[in-house]
Write a protein that holds these residues in place. Structure first.
Motif, PDB file in Angstrom:
ATOM      1  N   TRP A  36       0.823  -1.228   0.000  1.00 29.41           N
ATOM      2  CA  TRP A  36       0.000   0.000   0.000  1.00 29.41           C
ATOM      3  C   TRP A  36       0.849   1.268   0.000  1.00 29.41           C
ATOM      4  O   TRP A  36       1.708   1.435   0.884  1.00 29.41           O
ATOM      5  CB  TRP A  36      -0.909   0.003   1.239  1.00 29.41           C
ATOM      6  CG  TRP A  36      -2.017   1.011   1.190  1.00 29.41           C
ATOM      7  CD1 TRP A  36      -2.597   1.535   0.087  1.00 29.41           C
ATOM      8  CD2 TRP A  36      -2.687   1.592   2.321  1.00 29.41           C
ATOM      9  NE1 TRP A  36      -3.602   2.412   0.450  1.00 29.41           N
ATOM     10  CE2 TRP A  36      -3.670   2.465   1.804  1.00 29.41           C
ATOM     11  CE3 TRP A  36      -2.562   1.452   3.704  1.00 29.41           C
ATOM     12  CZ2 TRP A  36      -4.509   3.203   2.630  1.00 29.41           C
ATOM     13  CZ3 TRP A  36      -3.398   2.181   4.520  1.00 29.41           C
ATOM     14  CH2 TRP A  36      -4.366   3.046   3.985  1.00 29.41           C
ATOM     15  N   ASN A  37       0.592   2.113  -0.968  1.00 32.16           N
ATOM     16  CA  ASN A  37       1.082   3.500  -0.924  1.00 32.16           C
ATOM     17  C   ASN A  37       0.025   4.269  -0.158  1.00 32.16           C
ATOM     18  O   ASN A  37      -1.049   4.567  -0.697  1.00 32.16           O
ATOM     19  CB  ASN A  37       1.270   4.056  -2.332  1.00 32.16           C
ATOM     20  CG  ASN A  37       1.688   5.530  -2.322  1.00 32.16           C
ATOM     21  OD1 ASN A  37       1.385   6.263  -1.379  1.00 32.16           O
ATOM     22  ND2 ASN A  37       2.367   5.973  -3.370  1.00 32.16           N
ATOM     23  N   LEU A  38       0.316   4.569   1.113  1.00 32.21           N
ATOM     24  CA  LEU A  38      -0.744   5.097   1.977  1.00 32.21           C
ATOM     25  C   LEU A  38      -0.885   6.612   1.908  1.00 32.21           C
ATOM     26  O   LEU A  38      -1.755   7.177   2.564  1.00 32.21           O
ATOM     27  CB  LEU A  38      -0.558   4.612   3.421  1.00 32.21           C
ATOM     28  CG  LEU A  38       0.789   4.804   4.115  1.00 32.21           C
ATOM     29  CD1 LEU A  38       1.090   6.252   4.398  1.00 32.21           C
ATOM     30  CD2 LEU A  38       0.780   4.018   5.422  1.00 32.21           C
ATOM     31  N   LEU A  39      -0.103   7.274   1.076  1.00 39.16           N
ATOM     32  CA  LEU A  39      -0.141   8.727   0.836  1.00 39.16           C
ATOM     33  C   LEU A  39       0.495   9.499   2.005  1.00 39.16           C
ATOM     34  O   LEU A  39      -0.053   9.551   3.101  1.00 39.16           O
ATOM     35  CB  LEU A  39      -1.575   9.232   0.593  1.00 39.16           C
ATOM     36  CG  LEU A  39      -1.773  10.746   0.454  1.00 39.16           C
ATOM     37  CD1 LEU A  39      -0.968  11.321  -0.705  1.00 39.16           C
ATOM     38  CD2 LEU A  39      -3.249  11.073   0.258  1.00 39.16           C
ATOM     39  N   ALA A  40       1.649  10.068   1.725  1.00 41.32           N
ATOM     40  CA  ALA A  40       2.349  10.850   2.761  1.00 41.32           C
ATOM     41  C   ALA A  40       1.467  12.015   3.202  1.00 41.32           C
ATOM     42  O   ALA A  40       0.839  12.680   2.377  1.00 41.32           O
ATOM     43  CB  ALA A  40       3.675  11.364   2.206  1.00 41.32           C
ATOM     44  N   GLY A  47       1.800  19.290  -2.607  1.00 39.25           N
ATOM     45  CA  GLY A  47       1.742  19.336  -4.065  1.00 39.25           C
ATOM     46  C   GLY A  47       0.680  18.471  -4.722  1.00 39.25           C
ATOM     47  O   GLY A  47       0.422  18.631  -5.926  1.00 39.25           O
ATOM     48  N   ASP A  48       0.069  17.558  -3.982  1.00 41.59           N
ATOM     49  CA  ASP A  48      -0.840  16.619  -4.636  1.00 41.59           C
ATOM     50  C   ASP A  48      -2.082  17.291  -5.212  1.00 41.59           C
ATOM     51  O   ASP A  48      -2.584  16.870  -6.249  1.00 41.59           O
ATOM     52  CB  ASP A  48      -1.228  15.500  -3.668  1.00 41.59           C
ATOM     53  CG  ASP A  48      -0.325  14.295  -3.822  1.00 41.59           C
ATOM     54  OD1 ASP A  48       0.003  13.953  -4.969  1.00 41.59           O
ATOM     55  OD2 ASP A  48       0.046  13.697  -2.807  1.00 41.59           O
ATOM     56  N   ASN A  49      -2.594  18.305  -4.496  1.00 41.62           N
ATOM     57  CA  ASN A  49      -3.688  19.116  -5.046  1.00 41.62           C
ATOM     58  C   ASN A  49      -4.899  18.285  -5.470  1.00 41.62           C
ATOM     59  O   ASN A  49      -5.373  18.399  -6.607  1.00 41.62           O
ATOM     60  CB  ASN A  49      -3.127  19.934  -6.229  1.00 41.62           C
ATOM     61  CG  ASN A  49      -3.961  21.174  -6.513  1.00 41.62           C
ATOM     62  OD1 ASN A  49      -4.810  21.557  -5.692  1.00 41.62           O
ATOM     63  ND2 ASN A  49      -3.740  21.782  -7.657  1.00 41.62           N
ATOM     64  N   GLN A  82       4.508   2.473   1.134  1.00 39.83           N
ATOM     65  CA  GLN A  82       5.252   3.589   0.539  1.00 39.83           C
ATOM     66  C   GLN A  82       4.646   4.904   1.041  1.00 39.83           C
ATOM     67  O   GLN A  82       3.510   4.920   1.497  1.00 39.83           O
ATOM     68  CB  GLN A  82       5.173   3.562  -0.997  1.00 39.83           C
ATOM     69  CG  GLN A  82       5.816   2.351  -1.640  1.00 39.83           C
ATOM     70  CD  GLN A  82       4.961   1.109  -1.558  1.00 39.83           C
ATOM     71  OE1 GLN A  82       3.739   1.198  -1.531  1.00 39.83           O
ATOM     72  NE2 GLN A  82       5.587  -0.054  -1.504  1.00 39.83           N
ATOM     73  N   GLU A  83       5.447   5.969   0.884  1.00 43.74           N
ATOM     74  CA  GLU A  83       5.041   7.320   1.314  1.00 43.74           C
ATOM     75  C   GLU A  83       4.758   7.387   2.817  1.00 43.74           C
ATOM     76  O   GLU A  83       3.848   8.086   3.259  1.00 43.74           O
ATOM     77  CB  GLU A  83       3.843   7.833   0.505  1.00 43.74           C
ATOM     78  CG  GLU A  83       4.188   8.116  -0.951  1.00 43.74           C
ATOM     79  CD  GLU A  83       3.187   9.026  -1.655  1.00 43.74           C
ATOM     80  OE1 GLU A  83       2.484   9.809  -0.991  1.00 43.74           O
ATOM     81  OE2 GLU A  83       3.149   8.968  -2.896  1.00 43.74           O
ATOM     82  N   VAL A  84       5.533   6.671   3.582  1.00 36.70           N
ATOM     83  CA  VAL A  84       5.376   6.721   5.037  1.00 36.70           C
ATOM     84  C   VAL A  84       6.142   7.941   5.568  1.00 36.70           C
ATOM     85  O   VAL A  84       7.365   8.005   5.441  1.00 36.70           O
ATOM     86  CB  VAL A  84       5.925   5.431   5.688  1.00 36.70           C
ATOM     87  CG1 VAL A  84       5.877   5.528   7.206  1.00 36.70           C
ATOM     88  CG2 VAL A  84       5.156   4.217   5.194  1.00 36.70           C
ATOM     89  N   SER A 302      -6.183   7.213   1.132  1.00 36.84           N
ATOM     90  CA  SER A 302      -5.089   7.356   0.171  1.00 36.84           C
ATOM     91  C   SER A 302      -5.649   7.439  -1.243  1.00 36.84           C
ATOM     92  O   SER A 302      -6.796   7.044  -1.499  1.00 36.84           O
ATOM     93  CB  SER A 302      -4.137   6.160   0.275  1.00 36.84           C
ATOM     94  OG  SER A 302      -3.135   6.229  -0.724  1.00 36.84           O
ATOM     95  N   ASP A 303      -4.830   7.923  -2.159  1.00 35.09           N
ATOM     96  CA  ASP A 303      -5.205   7.908  -3.574  1.00 35.09           C
ATOM     97  C   ASP A 303      -4.854   6.565  -4.214  1.00 35.09           C
ATOM     98  O   ASP A 303      -5.202   6.305  -5.368  1.00 35.09           O
ATOM     99  CB  ASP A 303      -4.517   9.056  -4.330  1.00 35.09           C
ATOM    100  CG  ASP A 303      -3.010   9.073  -4.157  1.00 35.09           C
ATOM    101  OD1 ASP A 303      -2.521   8.691  -3.068  1.00 35.09           O
ATOM    102  OD2 ASP A 303      -2.303   9.474  -5.092  1.00 35.09           O
ATOM    103  N   HIS A 304      -4.129   5.700  -3.489  1.00 32.13           N
ATOM    104  CA  HIS A 304      -3.806   4.344  -3.960  1.00 32.13           C
ATOM    105  C   HIS A 304      -4.579   3.334  -3.124  1.00 32.13           C
ATOM    106  O   HIS A 304      -4.648   3.467  -1.900  1.00 32.13           O
ATOM    107  CB  HIS A 304      -2.314   4.028  -3.786  1.00 32.13           C
ATOM    108  CG  HIS A 304      -1.398   4.833  -4.644  1.00 32.13           C
ATOM    109  ND1 HIS A 304      -0.678   4.288  -5.685  1.00 32.13           N
ATOM    110  CD2 HIS A 304      -1.058   6.144  -4.606  1.00 32.13           C
ATOM    111  CE1 HIS A 304       0.071   5.223  -6.257  1.00 32.13           C
ATOM    112  NE2 HIS A 304      -0.141   6.365  -5.617  1.00 32.13           N
ATOM    113  N   LEU A 305      -5.109   2.296  -3.774  1.00 29.14           N
ATOM    114  CA  LEU A 305      -5.771   1.213  -3.048  1.00 29.14           C
ATOM    115  C   LEU A 305      -4.720   0.240  -2.508  1.00 29.14           C
ATOM    116  O   LEU A 305      -3.633   0.112  -3.089  1.00 29.14           O
ATOM    117  CB  LEU A 305      -6.719   0.471  -3.993  1.00 29.14           C
ATOM    118  CG  LEU A 305      -7.894   1.324  -4.485  1.00 29.14           C
ATOM    119  CD1 LEU A 305      -8.572   0.648  -5.676  1.00 29.14           C
ATOM    120  CD2 LEU A 305      -8.897   1.568  -3.360  1.00 29.14           C
TER     121      LEU A 305
HETATM  122 CA    CA Z   1       1.639   9.999  -4.091  1.00 31.11          CA
END
Ligand code: CA
Ligand code: NDP
Length: 315
Positions: A36-40, A47-49, A82-84, A302-305
């Motif tokens: 999982w990329n859990l979104l920093a 910047g993700d906007n 990821q993005e921890v 997150s934006d990733h599942l």
């Molecule tokens: Ca990201």
């Protein structure tokens, strides 16, 4: 009063998918992996906007609850993230549930360019300490062939699974370079990982989890799928013709030219197909369930599942 996370169904994989004809060819106990990329947190507000996401859904005290719920609900044996950028919090909370973990930051995390930030983001791997004996942890900065250190990292853990007769396994987590125009960098990074795993893992089974930032048409993906490591991609077992799912990340970002929709398959669980069998896969929510505003949202942090699947060793 947080709305519930998506309810996800477990898909049972047919044995024949794994090129075995009878259950006697696989060992019984299964173990569960989450990718999982859990979104920093810093990036979510920076910047993700994510223009369609209600700002309150990105408040850390809200997000952190859904993050923990998402990890703990399927009760994974091993978790690759990821993005921890809140490792301490996750380590403390998962610690209460019997997990131990390791974190490796990106050398120049983009989180550090954002105010406020919580330190660099990076990859992390957690494991249940009653199920896993860690033999060695290798945390590396991914290099280009010239020796130039990129801003991406990889963690490889050599472990034994106690419930599987102490069978050995290598689990790796990585997050390749993002953005358009970096296909070549991602390809070099995938070659580095391929070589690293060949050198590190020998003949033992490998599971490589990652946000590759590359869809299946990119060389980064093809390189790893055609390498001597003999990997398969677990989530292709969900489809009749072994195709990757339609997306693993879906979001709308603001840009000077207006809203940009991203809906891509870039997160993968790759595994040694000759040594491991996939027995179940947690299905993704549908586009209808996710809704028009996509991710992240009050229903998902997150934006990733997350990708969750069960493996069994082949005999
Ligand atoms: Ca990201
Ligand atoms: P990446 O290009 O890999 O992206 C970093 C993050 O941005 C990823 O987590 C990615 O998320 C997210 N992202 C992807 N696309 C977008 C987008 N369109 N808008 C907003 N966010 C997006 O980052 P790098 O590791 O190359 O680091 C970039 C920054 O790091 C630079 O801007 C610089 O400030 C700093 N840096 C500094 C160096 C130095 O020498 N001081 C060296 C290298 C970097 P996802 O994976 O979910 O798509």
């Amino acid at each position: 009063n947080l709305p519930p996370l998506f309810k996800r169904q477990l898909f049972k994989v047919d044995l024949s998918r794994n090129c075995v004809s009878s259950s006697s060819e696989i060992e019984q106990p299964s173990f569960r992996i989450m990718q999982w990329n859990l979104l920093a947190q810093a990036l979510s507000k920076g910047g993700d906007n994510f223009i369609l996401c209600p700002p309150d859904a990105l408040v850390w005290d809200i997000r952190k609850l859904h993050i923990m719920e998402e990890i703990l609900t399927p009760d994974p044996t091993i978790v690759c993230l990821q993005e921890v950028d809140h490792f301490k919090y996750i380590e403390t909370e998962l610690g209460k549930a019997g997990y131990k973990g390791t974190f490796f930051p990106k050398p120049f995390s983009p989180c550090l360019d954002i105010t406020p930030n919580y330190g660099p983001d990076g990859c992390a791997i957690f494991w249940k300490s009653d199920a896993v004996d860690v033999i060695n942890i290798k945390s590396v900065i991914i290099k280009e062939p010239t020796g130039y250190e990129t801003n991406q990292v990889c963690i490889v853990i050599h472990m034994k699974l106690k419930q599987s007769n102490n069978r050995e396994l290598f689990v790796a987590a990585t997050h390749l370079k993002a953005k358009k125009g970096y296909d070549q960098v991602r390809h070099l990074q995938s070659k580095f990982i391929d070589k690293l795993l060949k050198e590190t893992c020998g003949d033992s089974p490998v599971i490589l989890c990652g946000d590759f930032n590359a869809d299946p048409s990119e060389k980064a993906y093809k390189e790893l799928m055609s390498s001597g490591l003999e990997l398969s991609s677990a989530y292709t077992f969900l489809s009749d013709n072994l195709e990757e799912p339609p997306f693993t990340t879906t979001k709308v970002r603001g840009s000077p030219l207006g809203p940009v929709t991203y809906c891509r398959t870039i997160d993968f669980v790759l595994f040694s197909k000759n040594k491991l069998a996939v027995s179940s896969i947690l299905k993704f929510p549908t586009e209808e369930e996710i809704g028009e505003k996509r991710l992240p949202s009050f229903n998902y942090p997150s934006d990733h599942l997350s990708l969750v699947c069960d493996f069994q060793f082949k005999k």
